[in-house]
Write an enzyme that holds these catalytic residues in place. Structure first.
Site, PDB file in Angstrom:
ATOM      1  N   PRO A 267       0.838  -1.103  -0.063  1.00  0.00           N
ATOM      2  CA  PRO A 267      -0.070  -0.121   0.072  1.00  0.00           C
ATOM      3  C   PRO A 267       0.768   1.409   0.222  1.00  0.00           C
ATOM      4  O   PRO A 267       1.619   1.437   0.812  1.00  0.00           O
ATOM      5  CB  PRO A 267      -0.907  -0.226   1.397  1.00  0.00           C
ATOM      6  CG  PRO A 267      -0.001  -1.038   2.191  1.00  0.00           C
ATOM      7  CD  PRO A 267       0.677  -1.871   1.391  1.00  0.00           C
ATOM      8  N   ASP A 443       5.892   2.149   2.094  1.00  0.00           N
ATOM      9  CA  ASP A 443       5.116   1.087   2.326  1.00  0.00           C
ATOM     10  C   ASP A 443       4.147   1.390   3.396  1.00  0.00           C
ATOM     11  O   ASP A 443       4.925   1.359   4.594  1.00  0.00           O
ATOM     12  CB  ASP A 443       5.825  -0.199   2.370  1.00  0.00           C
ATOM     13  CG  ASP A 443       5.034  -1.306   2.268  1.00  0.00           C
ATOM     14  OD1 ASP A 443       4.005  -1.235   2.917  1.00  0.00           O
ATOM     15  OD2 ASP A 443       5.556  -2.480   2.126  1.00  0.00           O
ATOM     16  N   HIS A 444       3.017   1.536   3.340  1.00  0.00           N
ATOM     17  CA  HIS A 444       2.490   2.053   4.631  1.00  0.00           C
ATOM     18  C   HIS A 444       2.049   0.858   5.760  1.00  0.00           C
ATOM     19  O   HIS A 444       1.693   1.186   6.894  1.00  0.00           O
ATOM     20  CB  HIS A 444       0.823   2.475   4.296  1.00  0.00           C
ATOM     21  CG  HIS A 444       0.456   3.622   5.166  1.00  0.00           C
ATOM     22  ND1 HIS A 444       1.027   4.075   6.305  1.00  0.00           N
ATOM     23  CD2 HIS A 444      -0.695   4.604   4.978  1.00  0.00           C
ATOM     24  CE1 HIS A 444       0.491   5.003   6.810  1.00  0.00           C
ATOM     25  NE2 HIS A 444      -0.606   5.381   6.140  1.00  0.00           N
ATOM     26  N   ARG A 445       2.743  -0.473   5.336  1.00  0.00           N
ATOM     27  CA  ARG A 445       2.689  -1.554   6.187  1.00  0.00           C
ATOM     28  C   ARG A 445       3.676  -1.162   7.106  1.00  0.00           C
ATOM     29  O   ARG A 445       3.612  -1.725   8.249  1.00  0.00           O
ATOM     30  CB  ARG A 445       2.827  -2.851   5.519  1.00  0.00           C
ATOM     31  CG  ARG A 445       1.385  -3.136   4.770  1.00  0.00           C
ATOM     32  CD  ARG A 445       1.685  -4.345   3.738  1.00  0.00           C
ATOM     33  NE  ARG A 445       3.067  -4.318   2.810  1.00  0.00           N
ATOM     34  CZ  ARG A 445       3.387  -4.998   2.258  1.00  0.00           C
ATOM     35  NH1 ARG A 445       2.987  -6.391   2.177  1.00  0.00           N
ATOM     36  NH2 ARG A 445       4.569  -4.994   1.547  1.00  0.00           N
ATOM     37  N   VAL A 447       5.883   1.810   7.165  1.00  0.00           N
ATOM     38  CA  VAL A 447       5.899   3.360   7.533  1.00  0.00           C
ATOM     39  C   VAL A 447       4.712   4.032   7.559  1.00  0.00           C
ATOM     40  O   VAL A 447       4.007   3.957   6.689  1.00  0.00           O
ATOM     41  CB  VAL A 447       6.862   4.019   6.498  1.00  0.00           C
ATOM     42  CG1 VAL A 447       7.291   5.309   6.979  1.00  0.00           C
ATOM     43  CG2 VAL A 447       8.115   2.982   6.242  1.00  0.00           C
TER      44      VAL A 447
END
Length: 473
Positions: A267, A443-445, A447
Site C-alpha cells: 500500500p 510502504d504504509h505497512r 512506515v
C-alpha cells in the site's frame, strides 16, 4: 560413411546467466549448421531481463542444428543448439575417400591478408559455470567481411572525426560491447564498416552514432542529454498502418512485472515537500573545487543521497522490508542505496552496497562508477539486488516531481524534481532562489505517516541548510 549415433550429438541448453532468471532472447547467432566449434567458443549473444551476454559452448564438434532463430525468447533449460561431437567433418566425408588422421588441435587463427602471418585471436571470457577451456576461443568470421569496405558516407565521417578507415578484413569480428552491438542493430549500422576509436580497437557508442549520422537527422539543441534518455528506437515503416505493436521483453518486461507486483502488493503513500536548495547548490560548486573531491562525480544528486542517508540514520525504522511468509518486519542495519538509471535497455536500479558507511568522497566515487557502468550496459545482476531504499531523479527530464512506485522488497523511494530559479520568501523578502520538490513514497505497512513525514522533513532540512550534514551525520 560413419553413422551418427545419438550419443554423438550434444545439446547445449539455455543457461541461467543471471540469478533466478527464467528466459532469454537470442539476439545473434555467430555460428551456422556445418561450422566447427571448440570448447569455450562464443556461439551466440542473448539478452535477459538484466543484460546482454555472450554464451560460450562447452565442447568441441560440428554444429548440427540451431533450434531457434534470432529474436526468439527461450526458456532457461531449453536446448538451443545441437553439436555433433563424434568427429565432425571426418564423419561426414564421402564413402570411398580415406579419412585424415586425427591431429592435435592447434591454436585457432584469424584469417590473414595474403602475405601476412596468421593472427591468433584473443581469448574471450568464459561464462561462469563452464570452467576454463584449455583451448583458445575461435569465432566464425563474418560472411563476406574480407570483401567489405566502408561505405563512402561513413568513410567521410571517419575522416572528419580524425580517423583513418582501416581494412575490415584485419579483424574477424569487430570488437564492441553488447549494448553497442544492440545500438548498431537498431540503427541499421554494420559494425564491420566502422573504424573504432576506443582503446584496443573497441567500437564505442559514439562511433556507431557517427556512422549513422548521414541517415539520422541531428538532435534539437534543447533535447535532453543522451545519457538521460533511451537510445533511438529502430526505424519502422508504417505503410499507412494506424498502430505498431512492440513485443514486451527484456528489461522492460522485467520492470513491468516488478512494478505491477509492487503497486498491487504494498500500500503506497506519497508525501511532498518544496524546499529552497540555494545553499546546497552553492555547496556543490564549492565541493567541485575541493582537492579531496577532484576527479569525482559532484552534483546535487550526491548531496541528496547523503541527506537521505543521514535521515535514515536519524529514523532507522524506515529502512525495513515486509516478510509476508513469516509475517515479520525485517529491520535493516545497512543501507543499499538504489539509484534509478535510464539506459538503452530500459530503466534499471543498481544500488550502492553499504552506502551508509561511506564518506562523501567514497559515496561520490561509488555514484560515478554506478552511473558509468549503467550507461555502458555493464551493470551486473548482483548490482541490482538487495536494495533497501531508492532515489529516482526525475528532475533531469525537467519534471517537477512524481509519485514513484516502490521497488519490490524496499520500504521507500525518494523522487527528486527539477531545480529551478523561482520567487521565494527569504528573510522576509521575495527573492529568486533555487527551489525543488521532493516526493517520498513508502510502504504504509512498514512506515506510518509520522515516520514518513520525519524522513522527508529531515531530507528537506538538510538540503535547505547543508551544514546539518556535519551536526546530524
Amino acid at each position: 560413411m560413419t553413422t551418427m549415433t545419438e550419443t554423438s550429438v550434444r545439446e547445449f541448453k539455455m543457461p541461467d546467466v543471471g540469478e533466478g532468471l527464467t528466459e532469454a532472447e537470442i539476439l545473434k547467432w555467430y555460428v551456422q549448421p556445418g561450422d566447427t566449434v571448440t570448447d569455450g567458443q562464443v556461439v551466440c549473444e542473448v539478452e535477459t531481463a538484466k543484460a546482454a551476454v555472450e554464451l560460450p559452448i562447452p565442447y568441441d564438434g560440428v554444429v548440427s542444428e540451431l533450434r531457434f532463430p534470432e529474436g526468439t525468447t527461450v526458456d532457461v533449460g531449453t536446448a538451443i543448439i545441437t553439436v555433433d561431437v563424434s568427429g565432425g567433418a571426418a564423419a561426414q566425408a564421402p564413402a570411398g575417400q580415406p579419412q585424415a588422421a586425427p591431429e592435435v588441435p592447434a591454436q585457432p587463427q584469424v584469417p590473414a591478408q595474403p602475405g601476412e602471418e596468421p593472427k591468433k585471436e584473443a581469448r574471450q571470457p568464459v561464462l561462469v559455470g563452464y570452467g576454463v577451456s584449455t583451448s583458445a576461443t575461435k569465432r566464425r568470421p563474418r560472411k563476406g567481411a574480407e570483401a567489405t569496405a566502408p561505405a563512402p558516407a561513413q568513410a567521410i565521417q571517419a575522416e572528419l572525426n580524425g580517423h583513418t578507415p582501416a581494412p575490415v578484413a584485419d579483424r574477424a569480428r569487430p570488437l564492441a560491447k553488447p549494448p553497442v552491438r544492440k545500438l548498431a542493430k537498431d540503427l541499421g549500422v554494420d559494425l564491420a564498416t566502422i573504424t573504432p576509436s576506443g582503446a584496443d580497437g573497441v567500437i564505442t557508442r559514439e562511433d556507431v552514432h557517427a556512422a549513422a549520422t548521414p541517415a539520422v537527422a541531428p538532435a534539437p539543441a534543447t533535447e535532453a542529454p543522451a545519457a538521460a534518455r533511451p537510445a533511438p528506437a529502430p526505424a519502422v515503416t508504417h505503410d499507412g498502418a494506424r498502430e505498431t505493436r512492440v513485443p514486451v521483453k527484456g528489461v522492460r518486461k522485467a520492470t513491468a512485472a516488478a512494478m505491477v507486483g509492487s503497486a498491487f502488493t504494498a500500500p503506497h503513500v506519497t508525501e511532498f515537500v518544496t524546499v529552497d536548495v540555494t545553499r546546497t547548490m552553492k555547496l556543490v560548486e564549492e565541493l567541485k573545487q575541493d582537492k579531496e573531491m577532484q576527479g569525482l562525480r559532484v552534483n546535487p544528486l550526491l548531496l541528496v543521497a547523503k541527506a537521505l542517508l543521514v535521515a535514515i540514520k536519524r529514523n532507522p525504522d524506515v529502512n525495513a522490508s515486509w516478510d509476508e511468509a513469516n509475517q515479520e518486519i525485517v529491520l535493516k542495519h545497512y543501507v543499499n542505496l538504489g539509484i534509478a538509471a535510464a539506459t538503452p535497455r530500459g530503466l534499471i536500479v543498481p544500488n550502492i552496497k553499504d552506502a551508509h558507511a561511506k564518506t562523501l568522497p567514497q559515496l561520490a566515487q561509488s555514484l560515478g562508477e554506478l552511473v558509468s557502468t549503467a550507461r555502458e550496459g555493464r551493470t551486473s545482476p548482483a548490482a541490482m539486488q538487495g536494495g533497501t531504499v531508492t532515489i529516482t531523479n526525475v528532475g533531469v527530464f525537467g519534471v517537477d516531481t512524481g509519485t514513484p512506485i516502490l521497488n519490490p522488497g524496499e520500504s521507500a523511494i525518494l523522487a527528486v524534481g527539477a531545480i529551478k530559479l523561482q520567487p521565494w520568501v527569504h528573510k522576509g523578502k521575495v527573492k529568486p532562489r533555487q527551489v525543488t520538490t521532493l516526493a517520498l513514497s513508502f510502504d504504509h505497512r512498514l512506515v506510518d505517516g509520522e515516520l514518513g513525514s520525519k524522513v522527508l522533513a529531515d531530507v528537506a532540512a538538510i538540503l535547505e541548510q547543508p551544514k546539518r550534514l556535519i551536526t546530524w551525520a
